[in-house]
Design a protein around this motif. Sequence first.
Motif, PDB file in Angstrom:
ATOM      1  N   ALA A 157       0.448  -1.234   0.219  1.00  0.00           N
ATOM      2  CA  ALA A 157       0.162  -0.347   0.373  1.00  0.00           C
ATOM      3  C   ALA A 157       1.003   1.383   0.314  1.00  0.00           C
ATOM      4  O   ALA A 157       0.531   2.218  -0.682  1.00  0.00           O
ATOM      5  CB  ALA A 157      -0.810   0.059   0.859  1.00  0.00           C
ATOM      6  N   GLN A 168      -1.923   6.659   1.552  1.00  0.00           N
ATOM      7  CA  GLN A 168      -1.678   4.688   2.320  1.00  0.00           C
ATOM      8  C   GLN A 168      -3.178   4.439   2.370  1.00  0.00           C
ATOM      9  O   GLN A 168      -3.770   3.556   1.962  1.00  0.00           O
ATOM     10  CB  GLN A 168      -1.050   4.723   3.471  1.00  0.00           C
ATOM     11  CG  GLN A 168       0.517   4.343   2.983  1.00  0.00           C
ATOM     12  CD  GLN A 168       1.370   3.336   4.250  1.00  0.00           C
ATOM     13  OE1 GLN A 168       0.995   2.480   4.165  1.00  0.00           O
ATOM     14  NE2 GLN A 168       2.379   4.090   3.904  1.00  0.00           N
ATOM     15  N   ARG A 172      -5.919   1.964   1.195  1.00  0.00           N
ATOM     16  CA  ARG A 172      -6.177   0.417   1.271  1.00  0.00           C
ATOM     17  C   ARG A 172      -8.117   0.870   0.651  1.00  0.00           C
ATOM     18  O   ARG A 172      -8.367  -0.414   0.846  1.00  0.00           O
ATOM     19  CB  ARG A 172      -6.468   0.845   2.728  1.00  0.00           C
ATOM     20  CG  ARG A 172      -4.256   0.721   2.844  1.00  0.00           C
ATOM     21  CD  ARG A 172      -4.334  -0.447   4.594  1.00  0.00           C
ATOM     22  NE  ARG A 172      -4.561   0.949   5.144  1.00  0.00           N
ATOM     23  CZ  ARG A 172      -2.971   1.324   5.830  1.00  0.00           C
ATOM     24  NH1 ARG A 172      -1.595   1.241   4.659  1.00  0.00           N
ATOM     25  NH2 ARG A 172      -3.170   2.813   6.272  1.00  0.00           N
ATOM     26  N   SER A 176     -10.302  -1.824  -0.360  1.00  0.00           N
ATOM     27  CA  SER A 176     -11.232  -2.492   0.255  1.00  0.00           C
ATOM     28  C   SER A 176     -12.687  -2.326  -0.981  1.00  0.00           C
ATOM     29  O   SER A 176     -13.447  -3.153  -1.421  1.00  0.00           O
ATOM     30  CB  SER A 176     -11.496  -2.215   1.519  1.00  0.00           C
ATOM     31  OG  SER A 176     -12.005  -0.731   1.293  1.00  0.00           O
TER      32      SER A 176
END
Length: 200
Positions: A157, A168, A172, A176
């Motif tokens: 990441a 970051q 993420r 997701s």
Amino acid sequence: MIRVLLAEDQAMVRGALTALLGMESDIEVVGSAADGETAWRELQRLKPDLLVTDIEMPGLSGLELAQRIQRHELPCKVVIVTTFARSGFLRRALEAGVSGYLLKDAPAEDLAEALRKVHRGGRAIDPQLAVEAWSDADPLNDRERQVLRLAGEGQSAGDIAKQLNLSQGTVRNYLSEAIGKLGVANRIEAYRLARQRGWL
């Protein structure tokens, strides 16, 4: 005379396509490139009528090249010649303004005919893929696709965040989102499924 630039990273395939098209009296291969960035520079230098490109290449992919041509409103038409019989790729190619999408296992004479058709302002799309392309919608947006591709190549990441100038946390979140949309357990499964469907 139809002036063609070839972008193909496999030297043998590039040579074979050059030889094949060289036998046509109305088609001239004016240049070739082994990667996307070189192809982009050659496009601007040679100003060909058509770009014949593979999808998977180092640097810029054939789809990214097509998007760049569309963004810069260059008069060059794009024909993709690939082994990827994936409807997701075709769908993205059409959205990027590609005029032709042919598979490498099609008969050799189909290529020259397709180039003539595209040069005249028509489209040359593999018919079976054309049917499938509209039954399998890509749920990912461009950013999710970009982040997922880099994650699938093994980047962390942190690495992805640096490369794309994102935080970051944002990286993420994109991962997701992609995992959720694809209904899988993790980023590796998401990458595999998206690749298989032609969404990456």
